[in-house]
Design an enzyme around this catalytic site. Structure first.
Site, PDB file in Angstrom:
ATOM      1  N   TYR A   1     -19.670  -4.330 -24.771  1.00  0.00           N
ATOM      2  CA  TYR A   1     -20.283  -3.003 -24.613  1.00  0.00           C
ATOM      3  C   TYR A   1     -21.687  -3.122 -24.028  1.00  0.00           C
ATOM      4  O   TYR A   1     -22.036  -2.459 -23.047  1.00  0.00           O
ATOM      5  CB  TYR A   1     -20.330  -2.300 -25.981  1.00  0.00           C
ATOM      6  CG  TYR A   1     -20.890  -0.899 -25.956  1.00  0.00           C
ATOM      7  CD1 TYR A   1     -20.081   0.201 -25.645  1.00  0.00           C
ATOM      8  CD2 TYR A   1     -22.226  -0.646 -26.258  1.00  0.00           C
ATOM      9  CE1 TYR A   1     -20.592   1.495 -25.629  1.00  0.00           C
ATOM     10  CE2 TYR A   1     -22.742   0.643 -26.250  1.00  0.00           C
ATOM     11  CZ  TYR A   1     -21.921   1.712 -25.936  1.00  0.00           C
ATOM     12  OH  TYR A   1     -22.430   2.993 -25.916  1.00  0.00           O
TER      13      TYR A   1
ATOM     14  N   SER B   1     -26.976   3.289 -22.038  1.00  0.00           N
ATOM     15  CA  SER B   1     -27.319   3.266 -23.466  1.00  0.00           C
ATOM     16  C   SER B   1     -28.630   2.504 -23.627  1.00  0.00           C
ATOM     17  O   SER B   1     -28.985   1.694 -22.755  1.00  0.00           O
ATOM     18  CB  SER B   1     -26.213   2.526 -24.234  1.00  0.00           C
ATOM     19  OG  SER B   1     -26.635   2.207 -25.541  1.00  0.00           O
TER      20      SER B   1
HETATM   21  N1  LIG Z   1     -22.961   8.222 -29.424  1.00  0.00           N
HETATM   22  C1  LIG Z   1     -23.920   7.350 -29.191  1.00  0.00           C
HETATM   23  O1  LIG Z   1     -24.673   6.990 -30.121  1.00  0.00           O
HETATM   24  C2  LIG Z   1     -24.149   6.812 -27.810  1.00  0.00           C
HETATM   25  C3  LIG Z   1     -25.333   6.098 -27.584  1.00  0.00           C
HETATM   26  C4  LIG Z   1     -25.585   5.588 -26.308  1.00  0.00           C
HETATM   27  C5  LIG Z   1     -24.657   5.766 -25.305  1.00  0.00           C
HETATM   28  N2  LIG Z   1     -23.497   6.445 -25.549  1.00  0.00           N
HETATM   29  C6  LIG Z   1     -22.560   6.591 -24.438  1.00  0.00           C
HETATM   30  O2  LIG Z   1     -22.390   7.949 -24.166  1.00  0.00           O
HETATM   31  C7  LIG Z   1     -21.082   8.180 -23.639  1.00  0.00           C
HETATM   32  C8  LIG Z   1     -20.390   9.253 -24.462  1.00  0.00           C
HETATM   33  O3  LIG Z   1     -20.328   8.794 -25.799  1.00  0.00           O
HETATM   34  P1  LIG Z   1     -19.918   9.737 -27.027  1.00  0.00           P
HETATM   35  O4  LIG Z   1     -20.625   9.178 -28.197  1.00  0.00           O
HETATM   36  O5  LIG Z   1     -20.052  11.145 -26.660  1.00  0.00           O
HETATM   37  O6  LIG Z   1     -18.369   9.305 -27.141  1.00  0.00           O
HETATM   38  P2  LIG Z   1     -17.097  10.072 -27.779  1.00  0.00           P
HETATM   39  O7  LIG Z   1     -16.127   9.001 -28.157  1.00  0.00           O
HETATM   40  O8  LIG Z   1     -17.561  10.986 -28.829  1.00  0.00           O
HETATM   41  O9  LIG Z   1     -16.525  10.880 -26.515  1.00  0.00           O
HETATM   42  C9  LIG Z   1     -16.100  10.148 -25.388  1.00  0.00           C
HETATM   43  C10 LIG Z   1     -15.143  10.979 -24.547  1.00  0.00           C
HETATM   44  O10 LIG Z   1     -14.711  10.120 -23.465  1.00  0.00           O
HETATM   45  C11 LIG Z   1     -13.294  10.215 -23.341  1.00  0.00           C
HETATM   46  N3  LIG Z   1     -12.776   8.963 -22.754  1.00  0.00           N
HETATM   47  C12 LIG Z   1     -12.788   7.725 -23.307  1.00  0.00           C
HETATM   48  N4  LIG Z   1     -12.162   6.856 -22.486  1.00  0.00           N
HETATM   49  C13 LIG Z   1     -11.753   7.563 -21.394  1.00  0.00           C
HETATM   50  C14 LIG Z   1     -11.043   7.219 -20.215  1.00  0.00           C
HETATM   51  N5  LIG Z   1     -10.606   5.975 -19.988  1.00  0.00           N
HETATM   52  N6  LIG Z   1     -10.802   8.196 -19.307  1.00  0.00           N
HETATM   53  C15 LIG Z   1     -11.227   9.472 -19.533  1.00  0.00           C
HETATM   54  N7  LIG Z   1     -11.871   9.847 -20.645  1.00  0.00           N
HETATM   55  C16 LIG Z   1     -12.144   8.902 -21.565  1.00  0.00           C
HETATM   56  C17 LIG Z   1     -12.793  10.448 -24.768  1.00  0.00           C
HETATM   57  O11 LIG Z   1     -11.486  11.027 -24.780  1.00  0.00           O
HETATM   58  C18 LIG Z   1     -13.876  11.404 -25.312  1.00  0.00           C
HETATM   59  O12 LIG Z   1     -13.573  12.754 -25.015  1.00  0.00           O
HETATM   60  C19 LIG Z   1     -20.374   6.827 -23.685  1.00  0.00           C
HETATM   61  O13 LIG Z   1     -20.444   6.208 -22.422  1.00  0.00           O
HETATM   62  C20 LIG Z   1     -21.181   6.060 -24.706  1.00  0.00           C
HETATM   63  O14 LIG Z   1     -21.091   4.668 -24.504  1.00  0.00           O
HETATM   64  C21 LIG Z   1     -23.221   6.970 -26.778  1.00  0.00           C
END
Ligand SMILES: NC(=O)c1ccc[n+]([C@@H]2O[C@H](COP(=O)([O-])OP(=O)(O)OC[C@H]3O[C@@H](n4cnc5c(N)ncnc54)[C@H](O)[C@@H]3O)[C@@H](O)[C@H]2O)c1
Length: 259
Positions: free
Chosen positions: A154, A141
Site C-alpha cells: 500500500y 495518502s
Molecule cells: N480512509 C483513509 O483513512 C484514507 C487515508 C489516506 C488515503 N486514502 C485513500 O483514499 C481513497 C479512498 O479511500 P476510502 O477510505 O474512501 O475507501 P473506501 O473503501 O471507503 O471506498 C473505496 C471505494 O472504491 C471502490 N473500489 C475499490 N476497488 C475498486 C476497483 N478496482 N474498481 C472500482 N472501484 C473500486 C470501492 O467499491 C469503494 O466504493 C483510497 O485510494 C485510499 O487509499 C484513504
C-alpha cells in the site's frame, strides 16, 4: 437536457465514487456544478448517482481492468460531451510486510491503487487534449511520506502515485494540471474495516485521533473540499504537487517536552 446545455457544464469522473472519500468528492463536485460520473466496482453505487440526480451517471467498472476503463470513459464522453476532471480515488488497503506479501497480493494492491490511475489517465487524457484543458487529481495518502508497519504494498503504491502525478504534470502541462492529495486518517468504510481487524477497535480509533495534531480523524468532506478546490478555476497555479490534508499527522517529533 440538450447537447448544448450539456457541453456548457463540466464533467468530472470519480473512481471509487460509491463510498467514503470518493462519494464526498462526488458531492462537492456536483454541488459546484459538475456533471459527475461515478466509476465503481460495487453495484450499490447506482444509488449514489440516483441521489445526485440528473447530472450524474454510474458505471460499474473495475478500474484496474483496461478494457472496462476504456469502454466506461468512452461512454462518459458520449453521454456528457466532454471530460474535464478525473479523480483517481479507488483504492484498497491490505496489511502485510514484504516477506509476508504474496506476489498475487502485491499485484492486486498495485493494480487497484496504482495501475488504475495510470489506466484512467491514459484513456482520459486524449479527450482532455481534444478540449485543450483538464485536471487530474490522484488520491494518494500521507503514507507516501510516512509509513505504518505492515502496509508494504500500500505505502509503495501511494508513494509511486506521486511520481505518476509529476509525470502527468510535466508531460501534459500547461493544458492539463495534475496534483495529488494525501489524506491522513479519514473516517470511511475503509478505515472502519481496517480497525475492525484489531482486537480492540475503539483503542485503535482513539490512537488514530491522538496521532493527529488537530486531535480528530478527518471526514470524507475534508478531502472532498480539497478535491473540489483543486478541480476549480481557483486552483489554476497548482500542478505536480502533493498536498497533504492530514490534521498535522506525523509532523511533530519528540525530545523537547515541557513539563
Ligand atoms: N480512509 C483513509 O483513512 C484514507 C487515508 C489516506 C488515503 N486514502 C485513500 O483514499 C481513497 C479512498 O479511500 P476510502 O477510505 O474512501 O475507501 P473506501 O473503501 O471507503 O471506498 C473505496 C471505494 O472504491 C471502490 N473500489 C475499490 N476497488 C475498486 C476497483 N478496482 N474498481 C472500482 N472501484 C473500486 C470501492 O467499491 C469503494 O466504493 C483510497 O485510494 C485510499 O487509499 C484513504
Amino acid at each position: 437536457m440538450s447537447m448544448e446545455q450539456k457541453l456548457a457544464k463540466k464533467t468530472a469522473i470519480v473512481t471509487g465514487g460509491g463510498k467514503g472519500i470518493g462519494w464526498a468528492a462526488c458531492q462537492t463536485l456536483h454541488r459546484d456544478g459538475f456533471q459527475v460520473a461515478i466509476l465503481d466496482r460495487d453495484e450499490a453505487s447506482q444509488s449514489r448517482a440516483d441521489e445526485l440526480g440528473e447530472n450524474a451517471l454510474f458505471i460499474l467498472c473495475d478500474v484496474s481492468d483496461e478494457e472496462a476503463v476504456s469502454e466506461a470513459i468512452k461512454n462518459i464522453e458520449d453521454k456528457f460531451g466532454s471530460i474535464d476532471v478525473l479523480v483517481n480515488n479507488a483504492g484498497i488497503q491490505r496489511y502485510s510486510t514484504v516477506t509476508e506479501t504474496t506476489v498475487e497480493e502485491w499485484d492486486l494492491v498495485m493494480n487497484v491503487n496504482l495501475k488504475s490511475a495510470f489506466l484512467c489517465a491514459k484513456h482520459v487524457i486524449p479527450y482532455m487534449q481534444k478540449k485543450g484543458q483538464g485536471v487530474i487529481i490522484n488520491v494518494s495518502s500521507v503514507q507516501a511520506f510516512i509509513s505504518q508497519q505492515n502496509v508494504a504494498p500500500y505505502t509503495t503504491a501511494k508513494t509511486a502515485m506521486l511520481g505518476l502525478t509529476r509525470s502527468i504534470a510535466v508531460d501534459y502541462g500547461p493544458q492539463i494540471r495534475c496534483t495529488a492529495v494525501c489524506p491522513g486518517t479519514i473516517d470511511t468504510p475503509m478505515l472502519r474495516d481496517s480497525i475492525a481487524l484489531s482486537p480492540d477497535p475503539q483503542e485503535v480509533y482513539q490512537e488514530c485521533v491522538d496521532m493527529h495534531l488537530l486531535k480528530r480523524i478527518g471526514t470524507p468532506t475534508d478531502v472532498g473540499e480539497l478535491i473540489a478546490f483543486l478541480a476549480s478555476d481557483k486552483a489554476t497555479f497548482f500542478t505536480g504537487q502533493a498536498i497533504r490534508v492530514d490534521g498535522g499527522l506525523g509532523i511533530m517529533v519528540g525530545g523537547s517536552k515541557r513539563s
